[in-house]
Design an enzyme around this catalytic site. Sequence first.
Site, PDB file in Angstrom:
ATOM      1  N   GLU A 171      17.941  16.911 -14.230  1.00 25.96           N
ATOM      2  CA  GLU A 171      17.526  17.493 -12.946  1.00 25.96           C
ATOM      3  C   GLU A 171      18.154  16.757 -11.776  1.00 25.96           C
ATOM      4  OE1 GLU A 171      13.245  17.548 -12.828  1.00 25.96           O
ATOM      5  OE2 GLU A 171      13.134  19.400 -13.950  1.00 25.96           O
ATOM      6  N   GLU A 182      12.769  23.276 -19.857  1.00 24.65           N
ATOM      7  CA  GLU A 182      11.444  22.656 -19.769  1.00 24.65           C
ATOM      8  C   GLU A 182      10.488  23.711 -19.256  1.00 24.65           C
ATOM      9  OE1 GLU A 182      10.937  19.011 -17.558  1.00 24.65           O
ATOM     10  OE2 GLU A 182      12.809  18.183 -18.339  1.00 24.65           O
TER      11      GLU A 182
HETATM   12  C1  GLA Z   1      10.685  17.360 -14.746  1.00 25.58           C
HETATM   13  C2  GLA Z   1      11.379  16.298 -15.574  1.00 25.58           C
HETATM   14  C3  GLA Z   1      10.545  15.858 -16.747  1.00 25.58           C
HETATM   15  C4  GLA Z   1       9.114  15.672 -16.353  1.00 25.58           C
HETATM   16  C5  GLA Z   1       8.577  16.954 -15.769  1.00 25.58           C
HETATM   17  C6  GLA Z   1       7.132  16.894 -15.341  1.00 25.58           C
HETATM   18  O1  GLA Z   1      10.955  18.589 -15.213  1.00 25.58           O
HETATM   19  O2  GLA Z   1      12.639  16.705 -16.010  1.00 25.58           O
HETATM   20  O3  GLA Z   1      11.078  14.670 -17.237  1.00 25.58           O
HETATM   21  O4  GLA Z   1       9.037  14.652 -15.418  1.00 25.58           O
HETATM   22  O5  GLA Z   1       9.297  17.257 -14.605  1.00 25.58           O
HETATM   23  O6  GLA Z   1       6.329  16.541 -16.369  1.00 25.58           O
END
Ligand code: GLA
Length: 778
Positions: free
Chosen positions: A185, A262
């Site tokens: 990210e 995710e």
């Molecule tokens: C983001 C991150 C994860 C985690 C989620 C929240 O998507 O990529 O590593 O921190 O948020 O749980």
Amino acid sequence: MKKLQIKVFTALFAVMALFLASCSGTQKGTFEVGKGTFLLNGKPFVVKAAEVHYPRIPQPYWEQRILSCKALGMNTLCLYVFWNLHEQQEGQFDFTGNNDLAAFCRLAQKHGMYVIVRPGPYVCAEWEMGGLPWWLLKKEDVQLRSQDPYYMERVKIFMNEVGKQLADLQITRGGNIIMVQVENEFGSYGIDKPYVSAIRDIVKEAGFTDVPLFQCDWSSNFTNNALDDLLWTVNFGTGANIDEQFKKLKELRPETPLMCSEFWSGWFDHWGRKHETRDAATMVSGIKDMLDRNISFSLYMTHGGTTFGWWGGANNPSYSAMCSSYDYDAPISEAGWTTPKYFQLRDLLQRYLPAGEKLPEPPVPFPVIEIHAITDWSVAPLFENLPEAKETEDIKPMEYFDQGWGTILYSTVLKENISGVLHIDEVHDWAQVFADGKLLGRLDRRKGEFELKLPSTLKKGTRLDILVEAMGRVNFDKSIHDRKGITNKVEVISGKKSTELKGWNVYNLPPFYEFVSAKDYKKGEPVDGPAYYRATFNLEKTGDTFFNMNTWGKGMVWVNGHALGRFWEIGPQQTLYMPGCWLKEGENEIIVLDLKGPSETSIPGLKEPILDMLRENAPETHRENGQNLNLSGETVVHKGTFTQSNGWQNVKFANTVNGRYFCLNAISNYDGNNIASIAELDVLDKNGKPVSREKWKIVYADSEETRSGNRTADKVYDLQESTFWQTVDNTSFPHQIVIDLGDTYEVSGFRMLPRAEKEVPGVIKDYTVYVKGTNFKY
Ligand code: GLA
Ligand code: CA
């Protein structure tokens, strides 16, 4: 006849060989990006991945959790690699035992599961410093997640070690790894394609050349760092509008296979904040929407587990550390139990299997036991059990003294009388100040408490002790550069005069079992103040249990050498998960460090966890009883109408306005009901750049939904697009939110991100904005 026999034998032999090869998993295969679909060995394949983290599960339980994911209907496991776990000391790598991620992958393969690897180097994951090692912070000007040469050199060394462990487990070489992620990210951190490209190259050089490499981001920002030669995936949570989430990606790459890398099943907990849950039906319907569209997904988390020891991270602003439980309200609970959410999802995934195929039954859960309250303690008061001191003229953070985690004591003898205010710049993260052993007060970084009014003059010769506990290092955004202890200096402010205190003795109190067990424990009464406690307890049979810490103050627990995690009376987490595989029949040892002191020294082992008992007095909402914002007589700075869409909406005022208090007054919405909601808000300075949200405080929100979820107004600046402020459904428009920006700015406008939900509830339509130098009237 003989010939026939030979033929039959050869045929049998060939079948056997094939069978053995497939069992031992040595068959080579391929995984590729095809037109609109992934291709596994040339055939269309939908990835149904379960995110699980090997260090959040005790190694003896790995197999049970993998089987639970398989029985849920998943075909893949998705995992991060946690750099700071493997390289706790610079240059010393550990991939053994609970850190043996290659063994984890092989175990998954044994059960026919594929693996997606996300080796970072940064991983976020509510993990200490987002997975980056603390010792990087020893370099004063280190720029993490950039092309800082030292950082990049260390990334390269780490990634090569990961390659040695995992590269040969790519599917092309007979393993089960089908995809590898580059960074994590990065769009939420910055814009730096050269950096992301360099990480991609390092990942390749480490040997990950045979399977698709991908980068994941939010739909609002994935183009910021998108590299032409990588696969792009999107992350979002339950309730999101699936078509909207992929809209832009489909426009840019009409033929790419789609994947939500995710899909957030639940959410994580912070100390002092309400326990988070997400609705099961909404999660299941999101997955159904994806399956109906042939979209691959990874369910984050399918099983969250526990952030054992000192590995919990933190968010900022405002600083807020994560609980040890990473239950996440996931389908498989912290202790590996199936939940109603699990079975609702399993029913759905079962329906999407080819006709005649059936999911295996979930594995049997591990036994759970109750343990009689442990009450017979030996005590080692912290101040009577200090290690050797290190001397320093100036205050320095803990990294400077080669300490990564735990507690640090700064001690000085006053060279003159002092009175006024003690200003500590800054406390990271929780400090207790003592004068000649007497507690003067406590400072909590979460609340921005960096000053202590001295009750009276402290005489020359007084010993001043500042005991600072480091909670998790920030795991998200630029504040991952989070040094611990006291980061800069300690001053005494008296009237206009400020004097820096110098000449300190520093004591490092790391959270290692070797350190905490080697204290001078004596049978006796609990002490009022910081102390280590040690006890033994006998078990006839072992099993999982939950140690109830709710009569204890704040600290950490170790059992048979395993650091279970942090406890804090404020909750919401009150119990610590104790995996039965770390207990023994016969005698067991428990050690507790309580920095504050218990009200009662009793620890029973319960059969159920307590994760939702919040005992902090801080108001959850931002409006006092009977308080009403009065905007009559205030000047409207801007009047506008938002559009009904996903994505950021930018608003520019006709003229800039000077001010510190920002009020958004929502007049109506698009749904015709009472709800207003906002996911994120930025205030723009005179150059159109977002002002820092570091010092922001919500001064007022007329209405906040806290019954069905955690929808308080501070969610508009928590940097998370999936969290939002929402008003309750029975209070009508207008709705207002007032923010104290912490400093005065020349405000040129603002930007607003609506909640990205399926039915888009609460998108504000008409609104007015007010900006003032002083607070509004209520
Ligand atoms: C983001 C991150 C994860 C985690 C989620 C929240 O998507 O990529 O590593 O921190 O948020 O749980
Ligand atoms: Ca948010």
